[in-house]
Design an enzyme around this catalytic site. Sequence first.
Site, PDB file in Angstrom:
ATOM      1  N   SER A 145       0.866  -1.185   0.000  1.00  0.00           N
ATOM      2  CA  SER A 145       0.000   0.000   0.000  1.00  0.00           C
ATOM      3  C   SER A 145       0.893   1.222   0.000  1.00  0.00           C
ATOM      4  O   SER A 145       1.491   1.568   1.024  1.00  0.00           O
ATOM      5  CB  SER A 145      -0.909   0.007   1.234  1.00  0.00           C
ATOM      6  OG  SER A 145      -1.785  -1.096   1.208  1.00  0.00           O
ATOM      7  N   LYS A 161      -7.181   1.655  -2.513  1.00  0.00           N
ATOM      8  CA  LYS A 161      -6.723   1.248  -1.186  1.00  0.00           C
ATOM      9  C   LYS A 161      -6.716   2.416  -0.222  1.00  0.00           C
ATOM     10  O   LYS A 161      -7.107   2.286   0.945  1.00  0.00           O
ATOM     11  CB  LYS A 161      -5.330   0.618  -1.272  1.00  0.00           C
ATOM     12  CG  LYS A 161      -4.765   0.184   0.091  1.00  0.00           C
ATOM     13  CD  LYS A 161      -5.664  -0.853   0.785  1.00  0.00           C
ATOM     14  CE  LYS A 161      -5.205  -1.138   2.207  1.00  0.00           C
ATOM     15  NZ  LYS A 161      -3.961  -1.909   2.251  1.00  0.00           N
ATOM     16  N   LYS A 181       0.461   5.519   8.184  1.00  0.00           N
ATOM     17  CA  LYS A 181       1.136   5.805   6.920  1.00  0.00           C
ATOM     18  C   LYS A 181       0.133   5.954   5.784  1.00  0.00           C
ATOM     19  O   LYS A 181       0.242   6.863   4.945  1.00  0.00           O
ATOM     20  CB  LYS A 181       2.139   4.687   6.622  1.00  0.00           C
ATOM     21  CG  LYS A 181       2.841   4.771   5.279  1.00  0.00           C
ATOM     22  CD  LYS A 181       2.175   3.909   4.192  1.00  0.00           C
ATOM     23  CE  LYS A 181       2.174   2.449   4.540  1.00  0.00           C
ATOM     24  NZ  LYS A 181       1.579   1.612   3.452  1.00  0.00           N
TER      25      LYS A 181
END
Length: 294
Positions: free
Chosen positions: A95, A170, A238
Amino acid sequence: MKIGFIGLGIMGRPMAGHLLAAGHGLYSCINRTPLAEELQKAGVVTCSDPAAVAAEVECVILMLPDTPDVDHVLFGPDGVTTGLRPGTIVMDMSSIDPIATRDFAKRIEDLGGAYIDAPVSGGEVGARNASLTIMCGAKAETFEKVKPLLEAMGKNITLVGNVGAGQITKVANQIIVALNIEAVAEALLFASRAGADPARVREALMGGFAASRVLEVHGQRMIDRSFAPGFRLSLHQKDLNLALSGARTLSLSLPGTASAQQLMSSCVANGGGDKDHSALVEALELAANHKVSG
């Protein structure tokens, strides 16, 4: 198919195991001796570095923590591109930043390879059960070539669009999950502080419109104080950083995302980065001087 798999962590190891079970030849590069021996016993061919992996396989799969990790494995010294052969497919299931993804894809294609971004959702449980949701960005012909590999690792597999579309999806997924976790944490904290049993409140809510997978799984984690990582909070932080960075580029306001990111940052600052992302509740508990359970 001969497959390289780089990134055999909490998610990557069971995903690679499903590919082995499906009969594919698997290559990786591991420096940790005990893990290397374990993988060799399972049938994985261990190589010296990513370049050596790429030289042997038809498809290289990456499952790495962040954008700089993917950059280094692909383009660093002894990286994948050093050993890449024309026609090899690079499939990044990490990701990472959608903009960087498009740049990586162009560089791979310029070397004669093909690229697909295919990040996943479903956590460790989904990886173990081969039930991951996989969001893909690629040319249609590249997607069709790797679809049997994706079907060995997941259930809900969607080609969203061209390269980068998987990573965009995502990020959207992580926004929804983070805001759900924050909502569940606030609701259970309110219920507990007001004097109701949060376990019974959760049970009641599971029968109504507020029911969700997050309330079911992560609500129970908050009540049980069970924060062993299925998905590490630092990684979700993140992903929200990626969302907010993209929002700035797009001149877009994402206030709920910013709130969840700040709570996760508080948890990381207090040493909770390696806990499950349901531990976001601890930041709210700290501010309230009250725990959901106990």
